[in-house]
Design a protein around this motif. Structure first.
Motif, PDB file in Angstrom:
ATOM      1  N   LYS A   4       0.735  -1.172   0.065  1.00 59.04           N
ATOM      2  CA  LYS A   4       0.067   0.024  -0.096  1.00 59.04           C
ATOM      3  C   LYS A   4       0.889   1.449  -0.081  1.00 59.04           C
ATOM      4  N   ARG A   5       1.973   1.176   0.484  1.00 59.58           N
ATOM      5  CA  ARG A   5       2.714   2.612   0.894  1.00 59.58           C
ATOM      6  C   ARG A   5       3.930   2.660   0.198  1.00 59.58           C
ATOM      7  N   ARG A   6       4.203   3.904  -0.386  1.00 60.04           N
ATOM      8  CA  ARG A   6       5.545   4.055  -1.342  1.00 60.04           C
ATOM      9  C   ARG A   6       6.520   4.718  -0.162  1.00 60.04           C
ATOM     10  N   PHE A   7       7.683   4.084   0.022  1.00 58.15           N
ATOM     11  CA  PHE A   7       8.601   4.595   0.812  1.00 58.15           C
ATOM     12  C   PHE A   7      10.150   4.101   0.299  1.00 58.15           C
ATOM     13  N   PRO A   8      10.916   5.027   0.814  1.00 59.63           N
ATOM     14  CA  PRO A   8      12.373   4.936   0.214  1.00 59.63           C
ATOM     15  C   PRO A   8      12.919   3.311   0.554  1.00 59.63           C
ATOM     16  N   GLY A   9      13.358   2.467  -0.341  1.00 59.27           N
ATOM     17  CA  GLY A   9      13.659   1.248  -0.173  1.00 59.27           C
ATOM     18  C   GLY A   9      12.763   0.281  -0.109  1.00 59.27           C
ATOM     19  N   GLN A  10      11.472   0.579  -0.527  1.00 54.47           N
ATOM     20  CA  GLN A  10      10.340  -0.344  -0.420  1.00 54.47           C
ATOM     21  C   GLN A  10      10.600  -1.577  -1.534  1.00 54.47           C
ATOM     22  N   ARG A  11      11.019  -1.287  -2.604  1.00 53.31           N
ATOM     23  CA  ARG A  11      11.182  -2.075  -3.594  1.00 53.31           C
ATOM     24  C   ARG A  11      12.265  -3.012  -3.284  1.00 53.31           C
ATOM     25  N   ALA A  12      13.350  -2.482  -2.585  1.00 50.12           N
ATOM     26  CA  ALA A  12      14.376  -3.339  -2.231  1.00 50.12           C
ATOM     27  C   ALA A  12      13.907  -4.361  -1.226  1.00 50.12           C
ATOM     28  N   ILE A  13      12.998  -4.029  -0.382  1.00 48.63           N
ATOM     29  CA  ILE A  13      12.605  -4.923   0.621  1.00 48.63           C
ATOM     30  C   ILE A  13      11.767  -5.859  -0.004  1.00 48.63           C
ATOM     31  N   VAL A  14      10.951  -5.531  -1.005  1.00 51.12           N
ATOM     32  CA  VAL A  14      10.149  -6.549  -1.590  1.00 51.12           C
ATOM     33  C   VAL A  14      10.952  -7.390  -2.478  1.00 51.12           C
ATOM     34  N   VAL A  15      11.836  -7.139  -3.196  1.00 52.22           N
ATOM     35  CA  VAL A  15      12.670  -7.964  -3.784  1.00 52.22           C
ATOM     36  C   VAL A  15      13.534  -8.883  -2.709  1.00 52.22           C
ATOM     37  N   LEU A  16      13.671  -8.530  -1.690  1.00 55.27           N
ATOM     38  CA  LEU A  16      14.659  -9.150  -0.598  1.00 55.27           C
ATOM     39  C   LEU A  16      13.712 -10.317  -0.160  1.00 55.27           C
ATOM     40  N   VAL A  17      12.472  -9.932   0.152  1.00 57.21           N
ATOM     41  CA  VAL A  17      11.501 -11.071   0.712  1.00 57.21           C
ATOM     42  C   VAL A  17      11.229 -11.935  -0.345  1.00 57.21           C
ATOM     43  N   GLN A  18      11.281 -11.492  -1.566  1.00 62.43           N
ATOM     44  CA  GLN A  18      10.901 -12.652  -2.697  1.00 62.43           C
ATOM     45  C   GLN A  18      12.189 -13.534  -2.908  1.00 62.43           C
ATOM     46  N   ALA A  19      13.185 -12.907  -2.602  1.00 64.68           N
ATOM     47  CA  ALA A  19      14.315 -13.813  -2.665  1.00 64.68           C
ATOM     48  C   ALA A  19      14.378 -14.816  -1.544  1.00 64.68           C
ATOM     49  N   LEU A  20      13.941 -14.412  -0.359  1.00 63.31           N
ATOM     50  CA  LEU A  20      14.010 -15.385   0.769  1.00 63.31           C
ATOM     51  C   LEU A  20      12.876 -16.471   0.565  1.00 63.31           C
ATOM     52  N   LEU A  21      12.113 -16.142  -0.219  1.00 64.71           N
ATOM     53  CA  LEU A  21      11.182 -17.401  -0.706  1.00 64.71           C
ATOM     54  C   LEU A  21      11.969 -18.497  -1.214  1.00 64.71           C
ATOM     55  N   SER A  22      12.883 -18.495  -1.919  1.00 60.72           N
ATOM     56  CA  SER A  22      13.677 -19.517  -2.549  1.00 60.72           C
ATOM     57  C   SER A  22      14.932 -19.920  -1.776  1.00 60.72           C
ATOM     58  N   PHE A  23      15.111 -19.440  -0.408  1.00 60.32           N
ATOM     59  CA  PHE A  23      16.120 -19.402   0.251  1.00 60.32           C
ATOM     60  C   PHE A  23      16.025 -20.954   0.693  1.00 60.32           C
ATOM     61  N   PRO A  24      17.206 -21.771   0.478  1.00 60.87           N
ATOM     62  CA  PRO A  24      17.197 -23.267   1.010  1.00 60.87           C
ATOM     63  C   PRO A  24      16.996 -23.184   2.650  1.00 60.87           C
ATOM     64  N   THR A  25      15.987 -24.046   2.864  1.00 59.88           N
ATOM     65  CA  THR A  25      15.604 -24.202   4.316  1.00 59.88           C
ATOM     66  C   THR A  25      16.858 -24.838   5.210  1.00 59.88           C
ATOM     67  N   VAL A  26      17.697 -25.663   4.424  1.00 56.79           N
ATOM     68  CA  VAL A  26      18.945 -26.019   5.230  1.00 56.79           C
ATOM     69  C   VAL A  26      19.926 -25.048   5.686  1.00 56.79           C
ATOM     70  N   VAL A  27      19.918 -23.790   4.805  1.00 57.11           N
ATOM     71  CA  VAL A  27      20.675 -22.562   5.170  1.00 57.11           C
ATOM     72  C   VAL A  27      20.224 -21.970   6.372  1.00 57.11           C
ATOM     73  N   ILE A  28      18.664 -21.738   6.421  1.00 53.73           N
ATOM     74  CA  ILE A  28      17.886 -21.249   7.450  1.00 53.73           C
ATOM     75  C   ILE A  28      18.378 -22.228   8.818  1.00 53.73           C
ATOM     76  N   GLY A  29      18.330 -23.195   8.623  1.00 57.80           N
ATOM     77  CA  GLY A  29      18.630 -24.288   9.755  1.00 57.80           C
ATOM     78  C   GLY A  29      20.162 -23.947  10.234  1.00 57.80           C
ATOM     79  N   LEU A  30      20.993 -23.836   9.137  1.00 56.03           N
ATOM     80  CA  LEU A  30      22.485 -23.487   9.533  1.00 56.03           C
ATOM     81  C   LEU A  30      22.678 -22.262  10.497  1.00 56.03           C
ATOM     82  N   VAL A  31      21.819 -21.229   9.986  1.00 53.46           N
ATOM     83  CA  VAL A  31      22.022 -19.905  10.648  1.00 53.46           C
ATOM     84  C   VAL A  31      21.491 -20.088  12.086  1.00 53.46           C
TER      85      VAL A  31
END
Lengths: 268, 231
Positions: free
Chosen positions: B52-79
């Protein structure tokens, strides 16, 4: 003329490949401990240089290794579960079992030693104290040779280990040591794997040297009458070498980090 | 290999309510539900904000979250493993190899799914809902709540999808949970273990439960999306 010469050349090139595939290779199923400890990587090149063959092995749990032998998927097995080995021979799956060597198990635990068993010589008493102190004990719980051994020891001590602090994790020795380190618990381990995980887990040896902590390994060739296509001759030659003075002293001379892990014990 | 016999035994185990099965199933359900309950409110709020909102860095956050979608779960496990291990910064909490560690892993896996699904649900909604609500005198929060109400099926689909994802997750669960019987052994890690032990009946029984859950989740999803689409 040209063509027949090419065919001859091609056949000549093929010939050594055929010879290699014709059964000079020896297939062996063994347990993870002989592989993880580095013994096989040390031992096999010595024999392979002598026989001009290759020993191909798969390292799995003892139960699984015996299964592979029963199914005729391997020429021989090298395992540690005496009762299961005798059954394997009795049921006609294998022939001529021989004692090969032993290594030993130790009880390891956290430095704080909440059950106060450090240095105890009486294994049964130590296990009883772990239980009565309600200390954390991590079990492989995966039906492996080590797991079977652990259950035997509890039984011999007359203790039922089950309880909230008895953690069966269903995984390999390394992971079991890791969990024991994190949970500050005790566990039963073979000395070789423990040596690798000592620094990572901070666990210390609590009980060692008790007689029933010995872990004997046997070698058995798979019955050639049951599976005639197997490389029985190759397997027997390898077993002969392993139990010869030369093979036995090779086992004794394997000393990673200066400590001997396996003790040859073949007797005619 | 004869598949019929273990399958028959699998049904027998399920019918008899085998305690080991029940423990694993129960653990899977409650840890998944708790994880989704914890992470859904902030994830949905963030998804809404990003849509809904437009703010600086918004697009970057969206891209980052979308990238997290395809993050391997074993890496999450490792972290999480490194954080919770005795030698890690949170080691003093003694959380590694506990259900809490599994829940933590689940929340991190579910978070991007919930956010991304919420974004698309909100963006798919008619923008005039929000503006009309504002025109009729609603404040920003009130107008947002009205919009969320209108896209509730889309958001529910996000929640259902997140649940379906974490309950079938094995990589992180086995790494940070440790697969301890009766404590952190859940459906997927038990299947992995029983198969390696050659006890296929247990594995098949648990597999059936998991597949039923997956089917149920997807039927629910289809129904929800169907109803959302009619509006």
């Amino acid at each position: 003329m040209m063509r027949s010469r090419l065919v001859a050349l091609w056949l000549a090139a093929l010939f050594p490949l055929c010879a290699a595939a014709a059964g000079l290779d020896i297939k062996m199923a063994t347990t993870t401990s002989t592989d993880n400890s580095g013994l096989l990587q040390y031992l096999l090149p010595k024999y392979e240089a002598k026989c001009h063959c290759k020993v191909r092995y798969t390292a799995v749990g003892t139960g699984n290794a015996i299964k592979l032998g029963e199914n005729g998927d391997v020429d021989m097995i090298m395992v540690h579960a005496r009762a299961a080995e005798d059954k394997f021979v009795k049921e006609g799956h294998g022939v001529g079992r021989r004692d090969l060597m032993y290594n030993d198990f130790v009880i390891v635990g956290p430095h704080a030693d909440p059950a106060h068993i450090h240095g105890m010589k009486d294994l049964d008493a130590a296990l009883k104290k772990i239980k009565s102190a309600n200390a954390v004990f991590v079990s492989r719980g995966d039906d492996s040779g080590t797991n079977k051994k652990e259950l035997e020891l509890w039984k011999a001590a007359g203790v039922d280990p089950k309880g909230a602090n008895y953690l069966a994790i269903g995984q390999g020795m390394g992971q079991t040591l890791t969990v024991a380190g994190e949970k500050r618990g005790y566990t039963l381990t073979d000395r070789a794997t423990y040596a690798t995980y000592k620094d990572k887990t901070g666990l210390e040896i609590m009980v060692e040297g008790a007689k029933n902590l010995l872990n004997p390994y046997g070698v058995i060739a798979v019955n050639p009458k049951k599976y005639p296509s197997l490389n029985y001759k190759g397997a027997m030659a390898f077993i002969d070498w392993l139990t010869s003075p030369e093979g036995q002293s090779a086992i004794a001379s394997y000393r990673p980090k200066g400590a001997q892990l396996f003790f040859p014990d073949y007797r005619n | 290999m004869n598949l019929l016999e273990p399958t028959r035994r699998a049904f027998a185990l399920l019918a008899a309510g085998d305690p080991r099965l029940v423990e694993a199933i129960w653990l899977s359900f409650w840890t998944s539900l708790v994880a989704i309950a914890i992470i859904a409110p902030p994830a949905i709020a963030l998804g809404f904000l990003l849509a809904k909102r437009r703010f600086p860095g918004q697009r970057a956050i969206v891209v980052l979250v979308q990238a997290l979608l395809s993050f391997p779960t074993v890496v999450i496990g490792l972290v999480i493993y490194l954080l919770l291990s005795r030698r890690g910064p949170l080691g003093f909490m003694e959380l590694l190899f506990t259900p809490t560690a599994i829940i933590l892993g689940y929340t991190m896996i579910a978070f991007p799914i919930l956010v991304v699904f919420t974004i698309s649900a909100v963006q798919g909604a008619d923008a005039r809902i929000y503006e009309t609500a504002r025109c009729l005198g609603a404040g920003r929060v009130r107008a947002s709540a009205t919009t969320l109400r209108e896209v509730r099926f889309g958001v529910l689909a996000a929640v259902v999808n997140g649940f379906g994802r974490v309950i079938s997750e094995v990589g992180a669960a086995i790494m940070v949970g440790g697969n301890i019987e009766g404590l952190t052994r859940n459906i997927p890690t038990a299947i992995a273990l029983e198969t390696s032990k050659g006890d296929f009946a247990q594995g098949i029984a648990l597999g059936l439960v998991l597949m039923t859950v997956a089917l149920g989740v997807n039927i629910a999803l289809a129904l929800l999306q169907g109803r959302g689409g009619l509006r």
